[in-house]
Scaffold this motif. Sequence first.
Motif, mmCIF file in Angstrom:
data_model
loop_
_atom_site.group_PDB
_atom_site.id
_atom_site.type_symbol
_atom_site.label_atom_id
_atom_site.label_comp_id
_atom_site.label_asym_id
_atom_site.label_seq_id
_atom_site.Cartn_x
_atom_site.Cartn_y
_atom_site.Cartn_z
ATOM 1 N N ARG A 952 0.816 -1.219 0.000
ATOM 2 C CA ARG A 952 0.000 0.000 0.000
ATOM 3 C C ARG A 952 0.849 1.268 0.000
ATOM 4 O O ARG A 952 0.398 2.321 -0.457
ATOM 5 C CB ARG A 952 -0.965 -0.006 1.178
ATOM 6 N N TYR A 953 2.085 1.172 0.487
ATOM 7 C CA TYR A 953 2.941 2.357 0.507
ATOM 8 C C TYR A 953 3.498 2.661 -0.885
ATOM 9 O O TYR A 953 3.648 3.823 -1.265
ATOM 10 C CB TYR A 953 4.060 2.162 1.518
ATOM 11 N N MET A 956 0.814 4.392 -2.719
ATOM 12 C CA MET A 956 0.769 5.828 -2.416
ATOM 13 C C MET A 956 1.602 6.616 -3.411
ATOM 14 O O MET A 956 1.171 7.651 -3.942
ATOM 15 C CB MET A 956 1.297 6.088 -1.000
ATOM 16 N N MET A 983 -7.501 3.926 4.523
ATOM 17 C CA MET A 983 -6.199 4.125 5.159
ATOM 18 C C MET A 983 -6.361 4.289 6.664
ATOM 19 O O MET A 983 -7.270 4.972 7.133
ATOM 20 C CB MET A 983 -5.509 5.377 4.606
ATOM 21 N N SER A 986 -2.260 6.537 10.665
ATOM 22 C CA SER A 986 -0.821 6.719 10.473
ATOM 23 C C SER A 986 -0.447 6.708 9.000
ATOM 24 O O SER A 986 0.438 7.453 8.562
ATOM 25 C CB SER A 986 -0.040 5.626 11.215
ATOM 26 N N ASP A 987 -1.140 5.863 8.199
ATOM 27 C CA ASP A 987 -0.890 5.844 6.754
ATOM 28 C C ASP A 987 -1.349 7.134 6.112
ATOM 29 O O ASP A 987 -0.717 7.653 5.180
ATOM 30 C CB ASP A 987 -1.596 4.654 6.109
ATOM 31 N N HIS A 988 -2.469 7.668 6.588
ATOM 32 C CA HIS A 988 -2.972 8.926 6.045
ATOM 33 C C HIS A 988 -1.976 10.052 6.307
ATOM 34 O O HIS A 988 -1.688 10.878 5.421
ATOM 35 C CB HIS A 988 -4.326 9.267 6.680
ATOM 36 N N LEU A 990 1.250 9.729 6.725
ATOM 37 C CA LEU A 990 2.409 9.516 5.868
ATOM 38 C C LEU A 990 2.111 9.967 4.448
ATOM 39 O O LEU A 990 2.952 10.601 3.792
ATOM 40 C CB LEU A 990 2.796 8.033 5.890
ATOM 41 N N PHE A 991 0.920 9.671 3.972
ATOM 42 C CA PHE A 991 0.523 10.080 2.621
ATOM 43 C C PHE A 991 0.608 11.595 2.477
ATOM 44 O O PHE A 991 1.128 12.124 1.479
ATOM 45 C CB PHE A 991 -0.892 9.588 2.341
ATOM 46 N N TYR A 1002 9.522 12.100 5.774
ATOM 47 C CA TYR A 1002 8.839 10.837 5.491
ATOM 48 C C TYR A 1002 9.738 9.709 5.004
ATOM 49 O O TYR A 1002 9.374 8.541 5.121
ATOM 50 C CB TYR A 1002 7.723 11.065 4.461
ATOM 51 N N LEU A 1006 9.034 5.685 5.391
ATOM 52 C CA LEU A 1006 8.568 4.976 4.201
ATOM 53 C C LEU A 1006 9.436 3.744 3.922
ATOM 54 O O LEU A 1006 8.924 2.660 3.646
ATOM 55 C CB LEU A 1006 8.593 5.929 2.999
ATOM 56 N N LYS A 1009 8.724 0.911 6.448
ATOM 57 C CA LYS A 1009 7.425 0.284 6.259
ATOM 58 C C LYS A 1009 7.428 -0.659 5.062
ATOM 59 O O LYS A 1009 6.771 -1.696 5.063
ATOM 60 C CB LYS A 1009 6.338 1.357 6.099
#
Length: 1019
Positions: A952-953, A956, A983, A986-988, A990-991, A1002, A1006, A1009
Amino acid sequence: MKKWIMLWAMGSCVLGVFAQHPAKVSELKKRYVTYPFTDPDPIASAQKLYPYFRFDGFTNTAIEKDWKTVILENDYIRVQVMPEIGGKIWSAYDKVNKRDYIYNNGVVKFRDIAMRGPWTSGGIEANYGVIGHTPNTSTPVDYLTQENADGSVSCFIHAYDMLSRSNWTLEIRLEKDKGYFSTRSFWYNANAVEQPYYTWMNLGVAAGQDLKFLYPGNQYIGHDGDAHAWPIDSQGRDLSNYSENAFGSSKSYHVLGAHSNAFGVYYTDHNYGMARYALREDKLGKKIFLWSQAGDGKIWENLLTDQSGQYVEIQSGRLFNQNVPSSSQPPFKQLGFAPYQSDSWTEYWMPFSGIGKPKEIQLSAAIQIKRENNKLLLDLDPKRPLKDSIYVLDSIGSVLNRSFIEAQLGEPTKLSLMVATDSRPRYLKLGQDYFNLRTDTSWSKLNRPTVISTEVSLDTGQTKLLEIRDLIRFRQYTLAEVKLKELIQHGATSQTYLEMAKLAWFKMEYQQCYAYARQALSMDTYEAQANYYYGLAAIKLKKDNDALDGFEVASLNPTWRSASFVQMAKYYYRIKQYERAGDYIAKAVVANPLNIDALQMDVLVQHKKGAVTDRLSRQTILQYDPFNAFLQFEEKKTFSSRQEFAAEKLMELAIWYADLGEFESATDLLRSGQKNTEALIWLAWLTRSNKSISQEWLNQATQSKPAFVFPFREESNQVFQWAKENSKSWTIDYLTALLYRFRNQPQKAREILSAVAQEPTDFAAYYALKSSLQDTSRIDLAVQMMQQATLMEPQEWRYGLHLVELLNNSQSYKEALKVSTAYHRKFPKNYILTLAQVRTLLLGKEYMRAEKELEEVTILPFEGATEGHRYYVQTKLMLAYQFILEKKYKEAKLKIAESRLWPMNLGVGEPYADEKNEILADWLELHLQQGNNQGNPDLLKKIAQSKPSKNRYELMLRKLAEEQLKLSKGEGSAAKKDDLKGMIPSDHDLFMQIKEGTLASYWPVLIRKIYFEQDQRLF
């Protein structure tokens, strides 16, 4: 030399035929350059592999070693079997054409491919049990040779599989006058409950640009069951040509969609090939495995052989595909191996030559067929001496022409048969074989669905229940239990309760098993499996009438009839009602003539009644299982086995006797064999009526070291509980905890070890187990236990490895690096420890040191491993990131460029360009090149169009690249809200940080992860 023969109606031309010599079988030692394997793992393995252990020692240093071989030979074929390497058929040589027709590896080069590690390429490998290369694939098996009355010879190989508690036997047979050899499999589930069902024969053939796969079908499916076009793919490539597979990664094609009995390969430049023939109902599946033709596949050529070249695998299976759990979504789900089920099937392996690509292959010949007006022109390569009538038949079997043929084996022959111009010949009958004469392939097309109906929702309870059922059949009990608990919250069905009963049985929770089975029966009183498990649980709970009731109702269903009658026979045998036991044995055999348990009990009952042993039962057992341990012991009071886990096969029989109350036989059997700690405890329990003898056995058990003793059978639990009542030794608690851990009760196992008053001072595996059982919230206790293990056995590197992993997981990076460095220095050639050192250095931000370690290490990888290269990319990109922060852009650009390389020492070959995942390197280079907010459009396009990822990263970055491309073209602004749907917070965050473009905020997050997910071994 070919001969042209015109065969008119009722006419023939007689050829001389060689006199046939009897086939021969011999044993001899043969010296091979060998790359051995060593270093067994003393730590109990994960649930999927337990109770087996792995080997982790592999080498590039060869030795000369003499291997025992069995040679079967006639005038046409020579077959070599390696009983010390899993019974593998190492080679098959065509004496007529003077070439191997099965890949013959000139060296024995063990590499980390199989579920237990060591594996060798080439030959034919028989696999039974669970998905993957069988646990016995590289270790000794039982074998015997036999000269048969008909002039043929046989080599039988045999092993006991602990993963499925089943026995398999393979007869390799060579007849005196045939141009092929056969393999007859016999596989038997000797257990009272369902077991995993997986069996495939893997055959190696030489790769080559002129290689063509003769695989009838119109689709192929993957391990996940997804269907694709065959042989022409969506890009117009003919996948049946090896040369047209020069794209993508390594491939697995499970081909289906045509009704056929044979498949094989053909080398167009050599007018030569080989085929495998079997009745279709015996082997539905046919698979091709190809290593990638890029560097990531080519690397395995040198890893697995010295000079024999690259190979391809063609495989046959009982099911359509080697399915993984995700295959439970499409129609290709997992079968179970029913209690006391026996399966037997035969396959034939033959070369052919001189006839071009054959249209049809049968046991009498491989043939090519053409029609010219009123002639059928045939090219035949006989596989037996032909002296037969030959018939041309129409679609209803009427004879259109009849003649006679005489031809010798090994000499391709041309034939011409006259037929009326307006006739429609459909079959050619030669001996007992019928060859199809139709020139189009549409006649064989099948219409079996390969995708689930659009009317079926994948989110239904029934679909989820099937997934859970298959997870149990895959031995993924923990995940199955989690999903089952989720499903039952939305309502239960009889089938839901049935699966819960199965899991409860596995967990040795017999009261729960009984209760769940009753719940299922409350919804459907005739549900056969529920009745059967109800009966099994009732036996454990000593509810005899309920047990009989369950088995009696279950016997109404033909599928469960034989197993139910066996259980009833055992009940009456235990209470010494031998006549009634005999009656139910007879019923069990009628329902399943190859129920080995029933046949063994028949012999036992005859002995009890003082009658002469039923020769039919004995002969039936020996016909399919000449290694049968029960008959060995009954007739000779001895047990002989050469397989790796002979003691476990002996234990299985002893438990069988004990279950019937035959304690004396069980005792004598265990006393005669190798006695590990578990066997000694069993001996103490079996002799408990004599306290002094029992105590002596128990003392021996508690004083022994339980190294490499991994209990897995539910029957041992009551024995351990009795031993615990009679001794306070940690040894008993350790074995009991191992059993409970495997049986999906880790909390119970943890409680058992927590209560041990006097722990061992010289057995590190105890503390490794205790460490693995700690709750994730108490990682400090796990660390403490593993530290204890390292102090007890400082020469066992795995304890140090696990300690480093635990310290890293607890973010104690300095301590982890201290331990990792010490072990790395102590075992400098251990690349597994080197990779742990690199990982620890990366976590500790020691990128220059990590880079140096990766330059110096040489990795012998396992199949599917990418760990070394992933660490290499991460190291280079983090160094580039540091240089960017320091504004050393030239150095940063160099490190980004280096991250795109594929150093061979890291054990991963370079894939095709479109298979590379360079999205992080591209993103970092994009940042490096950005002089404005627009970015480099070429790099943005490359990122946006990069190979689809499940990470998922990485997704992004693709989405953000797509946004920037749209902005650069003036097409709009930010991502839609739907882009962020699902998301976690925490993912939001990072996005949004990536979107804002501040690298320092980031990039380290990144990288971690994406990269700090452990490689999974591909079985």
